[in-house]
Design a protein around this motif. Structure first.
Motif, short mmCIF file in Angstrom:
data_model
loop_
_atom_site.label_atom_id
_atom_site.label_comp_id
_atom_site.label_asym_id
_atom_site.label_seq_id
_atom_site.Cartn_x
_atom_site.Cartn_y
_atom_site.Cartn_z
N ARG A 353 0.88 -1.19 0.00
CA ARG A 353 0.00 0.00 0.00
C ARG A 353 0.91 1.23 0.00
N THR A 402 -6.44 -3.41 -1.03
CA THR A 402 -5.57 -3.04 -2.14
C THR A 402 -5.54 -1.54 -2.41
N ASP A 403 -6.62 -0.83 -2.12
CA ASP A 403 -6.67 0.62 -2.35
C ASP A 403 -6.04 1.33 -1.16
N SER A 405 -5.96 4.31 -0.32
CA SER A 405 -6.74 5.42 0.21
C SER A 405 -7.83 4.95 1.17
#
Length: 422
Positions: A353, A402-403, A405
């Motif tokens: 990340r 996975t993101d 943010s």
């Protein structure tokens, strides 16, 4: 009158054991014995905040003199124990190099570890230093104003932390690491690569796969470090950080079983069933829930020293508690704060990340569908989310994380129970 507990070693583990005992209401005498001529102090800041002059000597101290007096903990400085006479019931007498004797009803070993020494020509030259205790740090700090070129041998936590500090202080720093990547024992390849890129960009010359042949003199002091390829790296000062060796000599002399540290059970009791051993010197059953049976570890961390000292305090008071928990570590390296939760051993995939804009970089380690550890650089929220999930037996699904943010806390869930086949 009783002789009470003698704690040999007054760093984090020894201090934590003494304070934990008093917090549990233990009333018997406690003697906290250190071999340095300093009050008990914190070691992690020596290579960072203290070296850079950001904190004072007094802020290093664990407790005030008033605290020790109020809690009836007898702190003894500058006494190095060289022999122990111990009876079968665990009581005995410890003999100091000064000739002093310390009687005890029960013994605790918090003797830590010592720096691994280089066996090379030139290692005894003035200006070749190690960094483990306050006296080492005082000598390093005294020499820094008069040096320009520094060579750090060793790319573990101590080496990188000191290199980053010295670089920040305006010195020309070269870091030599024998392995193909930095901090290989503690972090994965992605984290190693991130640390390498950052510190090189900050101005540290990092040489991987470096084999040191000898320390080269300049007159009567250090002048450089010669590598196997013949290159000589100039050095006004050489700082060596190539790992530590647990101090087991006293334990071995009284018949305790030792193997990469003093072997203890989950309650911090040594092989005699009476003596306790805590901190960097102790080899203990892996405390991570679900760890393979028989797996043993020796941690070098503040968290381990504190948590293991708590169960040792219970053992001293006659209560049965076992050390079980999620280990965590941290390392401040210049502008980077690396926080590690869990143990990545046995992982089969990783999830990176990365948030370059905010200078954050986390690596999550998975075994199957379960997260088992994380390396988090400048990302305390990721660290806390993974640590909390591991502690509570929760799950952070790979796909949901996975993101970068998306806060990990928001996707932490109860693990899915396995479905029985019909």
């Amino acid at each position: 009158m009783t002789d009470g507990l003698l704690i040999i070693g007054s760093s984090q583990a020894g201090v934590s054991l003494a304070t934990s005992l008093r917090a549990l209401g233990h009333e018997e005498p406690i003697k906290l014995l250190g071999d340095e001529n300093h009050r008990p102090y914190q070691r992690p800041p020596l290579s960072k905040e203290w070296l850079q002059g950001e904190i004072t000597n007094e802020s290093l101290m664990f407790r005030t003199q008033e605290y020790w007096a109020e809690h009836r903990i007898d702190v003894v400085k500058n006494e190095r124990i060289i022999r122990i006479d111990k009876r079968d019931n665990g009581s005995g007498t410890a003999h100091s190099m000064s000739g002093a004797r310390f009687a005890f009803d029960r013994l605790a070993l918090a003797v830590g570890a010592r720096p691994r020494r280089l066996l090379l020509d030139g290692v005894d030259l003035p200006g070749v230093l190690y960094l483990r205790n306050a006296d080492d740090a005082l000598e390093l700090k005294a020499r820094v104003p008069d040096v320009r070129d520094v060579v750090v041998i060793g790319g573990g936590f101590i080496g990188i932390e000191a290199a980053a500090s010295l670089n920040k202080m305006g010195r020309t720093v070269t870091l030599l690491e024998a392995a193909p990547r930095l901090v290989a024992r503690a972090v994965g390849e992605e984290t190693s690569a991130y640390l390498l890129g950052h510190h090189r960009a900050a101005g540290i010359d990092i040489v991987l796969g470096a084999t040191v042949r000898r320390i080269v003199p300049r007159g009567d002091r250090v002048g450089g470090v010669e590598l196997a390829d013949g290159r000589v790296v100039p050095a006004d000062l050489v700082l060596v950080g190539v790992g530590v060796i647990p101090n087991t000599e006293l334990a071995e002399s009284i018949g305790l079983v030792c193997d990469n540290g003093v072997r203890v059970d989950a309650s911090a009791r040594a092989s005699d069933g009476v003596t306790v051993a805590v901190g960097d010197c102790a080899n203990l059953p892996n405390p991570v829930p679900g760890a393979p049976e028989g797996d043993r570890v020796r941690f070098e961390s503040v968290n381990n020293a504190v948590e293991q000292a708590k169960v040792a305090a219970y053992a001293v008071t006659g209560r049965q508690e076992e050390y079980a928990g999620i280990p965590w570590f941290w390392s401040n390296q210049g502008e980077l704060k690396l926080q590690i939760a869990g143990l990545s051993t046995g992982h089969d995939r990783t999830l990176v990340r990365a948030d370059a804009e905010r200078g954050r970089h986390s690596v999550l380690y998975y075994r199957g569908d379960r997260v088992v550890a994380a390396d988090c650089v400048n990302h305390p929220m990721d660290f806390m989310a993974v640590r909390n999930a591991l502690t509570k037996g929760l799950s952070i699904p790979f796909g949901a994380a996975t993101d970068p943010s998306v806060p990990l806390k928001s996707v932490t869930v109860q693990p899915t129970a396995p479905v029985d086949a019909d």
